[in-house]
Design a protein around this motif. Structure first.
Motif, mmCIF file in Angstrom:
data_model
loop_
_atom_site.group_PDB
_atom_site.id
_atom_site.type_symbol
_atom_site.label_atom_id
_atom_site.label_comp_id
_atom_site.label_asym_id
_atom_site.label_seq_id
_atom_site.Cartn_x
_atom_site.Cartn_y
_atom_site.Cartn_z
ATOM 1 N N GLY A 74 15.155 10.524 -13.507
ATOM 2 C CA GLY A 74 16.300 9.954 -12.830
ATOM 3 C C GLY A 74 16.260 8.444 -12.645
ATOM 4 N N LYS A 75 15.259 7.772 -13.205
ATOM 5 C CA LYS A 75 15.136 6.321 -13.048
ATOM 6 C C LYS A 75 15.740 5.540 -14.207
ATOM 7 N N ALA A 76 16.263 6.242 -15.224
ATOM 8 C CA ALA A 76 16.704 5.560 -16.446
ATOM 9 C C ALA A 76 17.868 4.609 -16.171
ATOM 10 N N ARG A 77 18.795 5.006 -15.326
ATOM 11 C CA ARG A 77 19.946 4.140 -15.057
ATOM 12 C C ARG A 77 19.513 2.825 -14.426
ATOM 13 N N THR A 78 18.627 2.899 -13.446
ATOM 14 C CA THR A 78 18.139 1.673 -12.804
ATOM 15 C C THR A 78 17.368 0.804 -13.782
ATOM 16 N N LEU A 79 16.517 1.434 -14.599
ATOM 17 C CA LEU A 79 15.741 0.670 -15.575
ATOM 18 C C LEU A 79 16.654 -0.030 -16.582
ATOM 19 N N PHE A 80 17.708 0.670 -17.014
ATOM 20 C CA PHE A 80 18.621 0.078 -17.989
ATOM 21 C C PHE A 80 19.398 -1.081 -17.381
ATOM 22 N N GLU A 81 19.973 -0.865 -16.208
ATOM 23 C CA GLU A 81 20.803 -1.907 -15.595
ATOM 24 C C GLU A 81 19.983 -3.129 -15.206
ATOM 25 N N LYS A 82 18.725 -2.945 -14.922
ATOM 26 C CA LYS A 82 17.895 -4.064 -14.471
ATOM 27 C C LYS A 82 17.244 -4.816 -15.626
ATOM 28 N N ASN A 83 16.910 -4.111 -16.715
ATOM 29 C CA ASN A 83 16.115 -4.735 -17.779
ATOM 30 C C ASN A 83 16.854 -4.910 -19.106
ATOM 31 N N ALA A 84 17.781 -4.022 -19.429
ATOM 32 C CA ALA A 84 18.421 -4.059 -20.749
ATOM 33 C C ALA A 84 19.852 -4.563 -20.719
ATOM 34 N N ALA A 85 20.634 -4.119 -19.739
ATOM 35 C CA ALA A 85 22.052 -4.481 -19.701
ATOM 36 C C ALA A 85 22.285 -5.995 -19.677
ATOM 37 N N PRO A 86 21.571 -6.775 -18.860
ATOM 38 C CA PRO A 86 21.810 -8.226 -18.878
ATOM 39 C C PRO A 86 21.572 -8.856 -20.244
ATOM 40 N N ILE A 87 20.579 -8.386 -20.980
ATOM 41 C CA ILE A 87 20.278 -8.945 -22.303
ATOM 42 C C ILE A 87 21.415 -8.646 -23.274
ATOM 43 N N LEU A 88 21.931 -7.416 -23.233
ATOM 44 C CA LEU A 88 23.016 -7.056 -24.147
ATOM 45 C C LEU A 88 24.277 -7.866 -23.858
ATOM 46 N N HIS A 89 24.603 -8.047 -22.588
ATOM 47 C CA HIS A 89 25.813 -8.800 -22.247
ATOM 48 C C HIS A 89 25.657 -10.289 -22.585
ATOM 49 N N LEU A 90 24.476 -10.848 -22.366
ATOM 50 C CA LEU A 90 24.260 -12.266 -22.669
ATOM 51 C C LEU A 90 24.246 -12.536 -24.169
ATOM 52 N N SER A 91 23.981 -11.500 -24.975
ATOM 53 C CA SER A 91 23.901 -11.704 -26.425
ATOM 54 C C SER A 91 25.275 -11.901 -27.064
ATOM 55 N N GLY A 92 26.346 -11.662 -26.321
ATOM 56 C CA GLY A 92 27.682 -11.871 -26.857
ATOM 57 C C GLY A 92 28.325 -10.637 -27.449
ATOM 58 N N MET A 93 27.690 -9.482 -27.350
ATOM 59 C CA MET A 93 28.269 -8.256 -27.886
ATOM 60 C C MET A 93 29.252 -7.635 -26.896
ATOM 61 N N ASP A 94 30.218 -6.926 -27.430
ATOM 62 C CA ASP A 94 31.155 -6.158 -26.611
ATOM 63 C C ASP A 94 30.519 -4.795 -26.359
ATOM 64 N N VAL A 95 29.985 -4.613 -25.144
ATOM 65 C CA VAL A 95 29.157 -3.448 -24.841
ATOM 66 C C VAL A 95 29.980 -2.394 -24.105
ATOM 67 N N THR A 96 29.943 -1.170 -24.622
ATOM 68 C CA THR A 96 30.551 -0.011 -23.957
ATOM 69 C C THR A 96 29.442 0.973 -23.622
ATOM 70 N N ILE A 97 29.331 1.326 -22.345
ATOM 71 C CA ILE A 97 28.259 2.215 -21.889
ATOM 72 C C ILE A 97 28.834 3.598 -21.619
ATOM 73 N N VAL A 98 28.262 4.606 -22.279
ATOM 74 C CA VAL A 98 28.667 6.003 -22.107
ATOM 75 C C VAL A 98 27.505 6.737 -21.448
ATOM 76 N N LYS A 99 27.731 7.231 -20.227
ATOM 77 C CA LYS A 99 26.687 7.951 -19.496
ATOM 78 C C LYS A 99 26.881 9.454 -19.695
ATOM 79 N N THR A 100 25.842 10.099 -20.168
ATOM 80 C CA THR A 100 25.915 11.544 -20.411
ATOM 81 C C THR A 100 25.645 12.299 -19.111
ATOM 82 N N ASP A 101 26.388 13.376 -18.914
ATOM 83 C CA ASP A 101 26.270 14.160 -17.683
ATOM 84 C C ASP A 101 25.530 15.471 -17.884
ATOM 85 N N TYR A 102 25.467 15.977 -19.115
ATOM 86 C CA TYR A 102 24.819 17.257 -19.345
ATOM 87 C C TYR A 102 24.238 17.267 -20.763
#
Length: 433
Positions: A74-102
């Motif tokens: 259950g820690k993946a969302r926090t790890l992604f938003e804290k460590n990966a998401a800022p890098i993807l947004h700063l790189s200039g890409m148009d990022v769409t995040i799809v969160k799986t529920d099941y």
């Protein structure tokens, strides 16, 4: 000052506990500081790519992220938003995040997904397998499979990490390195296994299929969490108490490796002059029609073996990439069923740290296709990319260099130097049980 030291001496238990607490707290704060430095350096590097100008007729690169919030307990969302998401947004890409529920949702979403420039998997082996299976089940998989895939290891098991990224004991370092590899854009081709049962749709795997006693014991390791570092040995020890020797009967039909086509582009010959082209067409028009000799097709040669084994695995070579090889094949490992209980416990414990470790006497077959047939009433489960499936007769086909994954440039240079050989456990008497 004397009173201060006298007080510490008179309350030495509290002093010792306080010193230990302060030491642990200082170490924890220093680790957080180092992680922040890693994040800052990665964001600054990504910002360099994001500040680059794009041509007027070019579009912003679109990236679709499939995030499994349940990964890593259950820690993946926090790890992604804290460590990966800022890098993807700063790189200039148009990022769409799809969160799986099941479980299985990523497969369904990929069947309906429209065009994207980059597919990013943020999770573990299970999420990656779902995305790969969804891509290769599409009607237009021939074109959609050419889209590069990024893998951000957030799960408890991330088998492709050691292939795509440099080794690191720091989780933040692994995540930032994986995200920067996507931004830098260097890729490596990886093999895929197509595993098809008798009735169900095919499942696709990046590492392989395992069936046997080592696999059964490894899935029970978490059951003995209360034993700490001894939980792995305990799982394999208690496995030996149920039945011994543990053997699995299987019949395997397979074909040998296939020749790898050359990756060098073919040079087209210079176009002949108009005069020569006219003469060639006239000669072809007035020439007598001749029966074209049919192209000779060599039938596939199938071999069949029947083996008794303690564990059988069918794996790709993605862990040991060999870019200079002239053949494409998967490896069928048939491990001997003559292991003692002590060797089973020892090798099983080491294999949890090094999955490429095999017992001495392991038989290896190289194949491009194979059929695995199990005896009537054979129980157990397959482990396909660390996901459990019911054991049944299956047909496995190698799809060589089918998908392209983003790779750390440092790791890519190491891969191009040559493959790493699988380790084999030397023979020796194990402890008697």
């Amino acid at each position: 000052m004397t009173v201060f030291f006298k007080t510490l001496r008179n309350h030495w238990k509290k002093t010792t506990a306080g010193v230990c607490l302060l030491t642990w707290g200082g170490h924890w704060l220093y680790g957080k500081h180092c992680d922040n430095l890693l994040r800052r350096a990665a964001c600054q590097e990504a910002q360099v790519f994001g500040s680059q100008l794009i041509p007027p007729n070019a579009q912003v690169k679109k990236a679709t992220v499939f995030l499994n919030p349940a990964a890593c307990k259950g820690k993946a969302r926090t790890l992604f938003e804290k460590n990966a998401a800022p890098i993807l947004h700063l790189s200039g890409m148009d990022v769409t995040i799809v969160k799986t529920d099941y479980e299985g949702q990523a497969k369904k979403l990929l069947e309906l997904m429209e065009h994207t420039d980059v597919v990013i998997v943020a999770g573990g082996d299970g999420t990656l397998q779902e995305v790969v299976t969804g891509i290769l089940r599409r009607v237009d998989e021939a074109t959609f499979s050419k889209i590069p895939i990024g893998f951000i290891p957030l799960g408890q098991t991330s088998s492709l990490s050691q292939t795509l990224f440099a080794e690191s004991g720091n989780k933040v370092q692994r995540i930032t390195d994986a995200t920067l590899a996507i931004v830098k854009g260097e890729t490596v081709p990886l093999d895929v296994l197509q595993i098809k049962g008798e009735k169900e749709q095919p499942v696709f795997a990046m590492t392989g299929l395992r069936w046997g006693s080592f696999r059964d014991a490894s899935v029970k390791v978490s059951k003995y969490w209360y034993l700490g570092p001894l939980k792995t040995k305990a799982a394999h020890f208690f496995s030996t108490l149920k039945e011994w020797p543990q053997t699995h009967q299987a019949a395997i039909s397979y074909t040998g490796p296939t020749e790898r086509p050359s990756s060098e582009p073919k040079e087209s010959p210079p176009r002949p002059s108009l005069y020569r082209r006219i003469l060639r067409r006239l000669a072809a028009y007035w020439a007598q029609p001749q029966d074209a000799s049919p192209h000779e097709v060599h039938p596939e040669v199938w071999k069949e073996v029947q083996r008794s084994t303690i564990e059988l695995s069918i794996t790709t070579r993605n862990r040991q990439l060999d870019p200079v090889s002239t053949e494409d094949f998967m490896t069928i490992c048939i491990e001997p069923d003559t292991l003692s209980k002590g060797d089973f416990i020892t090798i099983g414990s080491k294999r949890m740290r090094d999955p490429t470790l095999c017992p001495a006497g392991t038989e290896r077959l190289q194949a491009s296709k194979c059929t695995l047939r199990l005896p009537q009433g054979a129980g157990g489960s397959f482990s396909i990319d660390s996901e459990d499936y019911e054991a049944m007769p299956v047909e496995v086909t190698l799809l060589p260099r089918k998908l392209h994954f983003f790779c750390d440039p440092r790791r890519r240079e190491q891969v191009l130097r040559g493959p790493v050989q699988e380790r084999t456990e030397p023979e020796g008497p194990g402890p008697a049980l």
